[in-house]
Write a protein that holds these residues in place. Structure first.
Motif, PDB file in Angstrom:
ATOM      1  N   ALA A  53       0.842  -1.206   0.000  1.00  0.00           N
ATOM      2  CA  ALA A  53       0.000   0.000   0.000  1.00  0.00           C
ATOM      3  C   ALA A  53       0.871   1.247   0.000  1.00  0.00           C
ATOM      4  CB  ALA A  53      -0.900  -0.003   1.212  1.00  0.00           C
ATOM      5  N   LYS A  54       0.393   2.288  -0.687  1.00  0.00           N
ATOM      6  CA  LYS A  54       1.155   3.546  -0.718  1.00  0.00           C
ATOM      7  C   LYS A  54       0.667   4.516   0.345  1.00  0.00           C
ATOM      8  CE  LYS A  54       2.902   3.641  -5.383  1.00  0.00           C
ATOM      9  NZ  LYS A  54       2.976   4.381  -6.630  1.00  0.00           N
ATOM     10  N   ALA A  55      -0.593   4.342   0.770  1.00  0.00           N
ATOM     11  CA  ALA A  55      -1.153   5.233   1.781  1.00  0.00           C
ATOM     12  C   ALA A  55      -2.304   4.534   2.473  1.00  0.00           C
ATOM     13  CB  ALA A  55      -1.632   6.521   1.127  1.00  0.00           C
ATOM     14  N   ILE A  56      -2.658   5.050   3.640  1.00  0.00           N
ATOM     15  CA  ILE A  56      -3.802   4.496   4.363  1.00  0.00           C
ATOM     16  C   ILE A  56      -4.710   5.647   4.798  1.00  0.00           C
ATOM     17  CG2 ILE A  56      -2.418   4.352   6.499  1.00  0.00           C
ATOM     18  CD1 ILE A  56      -4.188   1.915   7.264  1.00  0.00           C
ATOM     19  N   ARG A  57      -5.992   5.504   4.552  1.00  0.00           N
ATOM     20  CA  ARG A  57      -6.935   6.567   4.926  1.00  0.00           C
ATOM     21  C   ARG A  57      -7.139   6.552   6.436  1.00  0.00           C
ATOM     22  NH1 ARG A  57      -9.568   4.297   0.484  1.00  0.00           N
ATOM     23  NH2 ARG A  57      -9.395   5.584  -1.375  1.00  0.00           N
TER      24      ARG A  57
END
Lengths: 177, 81
Positions: free
Chosen positions: B40-44
């Motif tokens: 994953a590149k980002a997590i909300r």
């Protein structure tokens, strides 16, 4: 009512058909150019010159004129074929609903290069061949550039960078959980 | 980037499967796998909140910063670098 830009039955799917038609027309034009060149060659070997009346008058006289007409015509047709097949790829992604892919940025960059190449060929190849194969008759060299084409080249370069950035953002969005 | 996801360790502590966590937080197994393996590149924040709520933990329990770890799997964004 405005047509949708993406997906099946959208404006892109209609444009894809037009691009396909352009590719077929360029193929046909290439065949026509070579046919006219062959007829003209035979006519010149027989000591005459070719004057044809298809879509306006085509008049080919002298070896230089024949070679430049054939080479420039072939380059233009091949360029149109290359551009239309690249555009077809772009429109396919538009119809699929996901245009922000890295391949589209590459395609747009290639289209801009092809367009620039075509304009340079139009500017220089014909006059240079005429100059090299000049056989003593009247010689006219024209180097009139088309700024609309160069504007389109710049716009395509900017668009390719927009698509690069769009593809990067799309990838980021895909990998955001 | 050297943010490491330690979701597997927390799941082991809670004796919870990835499938069960996915059902509880409403995230697909595929997306949870991407998060767990560090692709994953980002997590909300909303995802992080849901994970913390269901796992009864703090964000720091699932995400740790590891200066040494730059390319190993389990680091967010490591797959892209």
């Amino acid at each position: 009512m405005l047509m949708r830009a993406l997906g099946q039955g959208s404006l892109s799917s209609v444009l894809k058909i037009l691009v396909d038609a352009a590719w077929v027309a360029a193929c046909a034009a290439l065949g026509f150019i070579w046919l006219i060149a062959a007829i003209s060659l035979v006519a010149q070997l027989a000591g005459g010159e070719l004057k044809a009346g298809v879509l306006g008058e085509i008049s080919i006289h002298g070896a230089g004129n024949l070679v430049s007409w054939t080479v420039v015509g072939s380059i233009v047709c091949l360029g149109v074929m290359a551009i239309s097949s690249l555009l077809r790829g772009v429109f396919e992604t538009l119809v699929a609903g996901d245009p922000f892919v890295p391949e589209n940025a590459v395609r747009l960059r290639k289209i801009s290069m092809a367009l620039a190449g075509l304009e340079l060929a139009r500017l220089f190849v014909g006059p240079v061949i005429n100059l090299l194969m000049h056989d003593g008759g009247e010689l006219t060299l024209r180097f009139a550039t088309n700024f609309v084409v160069w504007g389109a080249v710049l716009v395509l370069i900017v668009l390719s960078q927009v698509f690069d950035e769009g593809a990067r953002l799309r990838e980021d969005q895909k990998m955001t959980i | 980037m050297s943010i490491r996801v330690t979701l597997d360790r927390v799941l082991l502590d809670r004796r919870m499967s990835l499938t069960e966590l996915g059902e509880r937080v409403g995230i697909t197994l595929a997306n949870l796998s991407i998060l767990k393996t560090g692709k994953a590149k980002a997590i909300r924040f909303s995802t992080l909140e849901a994970l913390c709520r269901e796992l009864q933990c703090q964000p720091g329990d699932i995400l740790i910063w590891d200066e040494e770890d730059n390319a190993d799997t389990g680091s967010i964004g490591a797959a892209a670098e």
